[in-house]
Design an enzyme around this catalytic site. Structure first.
Site, mmCIF file in Angstrom:
data_model
loop_
_atom_site.group_PDB
_atom_site.id
_atom_site.type_symbol
_atom_site.label_atom_id
_atom_site.label_comp_id
_atom_site.label_asym_id
_atom_site.label_seq_id
_atom_site.Cartn_x
_atom_site.Cartn_y
_atom_site.Cartn_z
ATOM 1 N N HIS A 118 7.652 -1.830 -0.328
ATOM 2 C CA HIS A 118 7.188 -0.488 0.029
ATOM 3 C C HIS A 118 5.681 -0.327 -0.138
ATOM 4 O O HIS A 118 5.085 0.585 0.432
ATOM 5 C CB HIS A 118 7.951 0.586 -0.772
ATOM 6 N N ASP A 148 13.196 -4.865 -1.949
ATOM 7 C CA ASP A 148 11.863 -4.292 -2.152
ATOM 8 C C ASP A 148 10.864 -5.323 -2.686
ATOM 9 O O ASP A 148 10.114 -5.048 -3.623
ATOM 10 C CB ASP A 148 11.919 -3.075 -3.083
ATOM 11 N N SER A 222 3.434 0.101 -8.859
ATOM 12 C CA SER A 222 4.479 -0.577 -8.107
ATOM 13 C C SER A 222 3.999 -1.946 -7.662
ATOM 14 O O SER A 222 2.916 -2.091 -7.101
ATOM 15 C CB SER A 222 4.869 0.248 -6.875
#
Length: 463
Positions: A118, A148, A222
């Site tokens: 992402h 992911d 992230s």
């Protein structure tokens, strides 16, 4: 069907080899593959029984901060002005730059980097900033949206510091960990905490076996590293559980064993190799066990096996309770799926189960994911492939592979090959999610289905 609650198809199931097999895989038989991952020794000692004040985090932090990078994602979106279009017939648009940021982890001295999918999704340009402030353009090597994870490559003018991978199966709840990210393009940021839980199932459409930690992680982190006190990678930070979008106490990471397997598959095959045991069922708890009339309250209860799957060929059947895969104890679905996600199709797994109060073990060869089929009211459903996605301009859905319902034979030409987009107003992402949806729908209940026919027409049916 309702009484089995959250019955769903175990079809995540893709595999990386164990650590020893992984080493053999890259350095031995597969001469055309490229090793980009370094594995840490297994026999490191833990800081057991020590408070944070008694542990020196500086070595782990120093090892890790130089391996964590800032990732800048630049994409372009064409915007239009409806007023200009209406009054002047102007149908052009302006390109608007959009910038997203996150973190990544260097995994080899020649510039391979792992991050979250992402973080780089829909990127037109990807820029990497190292901890020493040097910047490079990155090439996207491959992604796995389901888990992911994405792999990038930069061509640096020097050998880069890189992280080594620990065995995430050996991580213990309560173990001290550091979360390292580079969210603001300054220098890497370090936070400390403990492992709060393993094999955490957040009921997402992708991975369902997270490492949970209370080390502070915010959105810009992230793709950053979760490391043990030796600075060895045990996970890639991927999400937080928060209504505000900011850290409120818990963070989640993709385990290093699963991450390593995804990297391996992308480097060798260009995509992730997924496999399945080929079973449907539900994890046990006190209430389910009481409803089923069995003594066991932990494990995975098999409702049925898929036709032609390894589970069916090995003799697994309804009523079996899986309690162990190889040497890994299985008490929940997340533990089962997490372990299978470190394996590949055609790998053999020793499945230990309870049948009629007797413990048995059989070898099961994992099947390819493409045999995973869900059945609903005489419709055999399968996952769509890249050709389907391109043809129908969609990125999700399940295909009607075959029709075994006489009442629908008159519509066979329209239905066979059609893509189901939703069932009962719930998005039909893939076979796995559809199986979960159907497990909560009574067989006699009528449900609205939205689908795209083979000629591109979107229709709705009541089945």
């Amino acid at each position: 069907m309702k009484r089995f609650g959250n019955l769903f198809l175990v079809s995540l199931l893709s595999g990386a080899t164990t650590l020893g097999a992984y080493k053999l895989l890259f350095d031995g038989d597969l001469t055309h593959s490229k090793s980009v991952v370094t594995v840490a020794p297994e026999n490191y000692s833990r800081n057991v029984g020590l408070g944070a004040e008694a542990i020196d985090f500086t070595e782990a932090a120093d090892k890790t901060v130089h391996t964590v990078v800032h990732v800048k994602n630049v994409s372009y979106r064409t915007t239009s002005d409806p007023m200009l279009e209406f009054f002047y017939g102007f149908k052009g648009g302006q390109q608007q730059e959009q910038v997203g940021t996150g973190s990544g982890v260097i995994i080899s001295e020649d510039g391979y980097i792992v991050t979250n999918n992402h973080v780089v999704k829909d990127a037109s340009e990807i820029e990497i900033t190292l901890n020493n402030k040097k910047t490079y353009k990155a090439k996207l090597i491959g992604t796995d949206a389901k888990m992911d994870i994405a792999v990038l490559k930069i061509d640096a003018d020097e050998k880069l510091p890189y992280t080594v991978f620990a065995d995430s199966d050996n991580v213990k709840v309560g173990e001290w960990v550091l979360a390292v990210g580079n969210p603001y393009n300054l220098t890497s940021t370090v936070t400390a905490g403990i492992v709060s839980a393993k094999a955490r199932n957040l009921d997402t459409n992708g991975i369902q076996s997270f490492i949970q930690t209370d080390a502070a992680v915010n959105p810009g982190n992230s793709g950053g590293a979760l490391v043990n006190t030796h600075g060895e990678l045990i996970g890639i930070n991927t999400m937080i559980s928060s209504q505000t979008g900011s850290y409120v106490g818990y963070s989640f990471a993709v385990p290093s064993n699963i991450t390593r397997k995804i990297i391996q598959d992308i480097m060798e095959f260009g995509n992730v190799q997924r496999g399945i045991l080929g079973i449907e069922g539900t994890e046990l708890n006190g209430s389910f066990s009481k409803e089923l009339g069995i003594k066991e309250s932990q494990g995975f209860y098999v409702k049925k096996t898929s036709k032609g799957s390894g589970a069916e060929k090995s003799g697994l059947t309804k009523g079996d309770i899986i309690i162990k895969l190889d040497n890994q104890n299985i008490a929940t679905f997340a533990e089962l799926s997490g372990y299978i996600n470190t394996k590949r199709p055609n790998d053999k797994v020793q499945v230990t189960f309870i049948r009629n109060q007797k413990t048995m073990t059989v070898p099961v060869t994992l099947s390819k994911i493409d045999i995973a089929i869900a059945e609903y009211k005489g419709l055999d459903l399968e996952d769509i492939n890249a050709t389907d996605k391109k043809k129908f301009k969609i990125d999700y859905g399940v295909k009607i592979k075959d029709i075994n319902n006489e009442k629908l034979n008159g519509y066979a030409n329209d239905l066979k090959g059609a893509i189901i987009l939703s069932i009962g107003n719930t998005k039909a992402v893939d076979v796995e999610s559809v199986s979960k949806i159907l497990s909560n729908i009574d067989e006699n209940q009528s449900v609205q289905i939205e689908l795209i026919t083979t000629n591109g027409q979107v229709i709705r049916l009541i089945l």
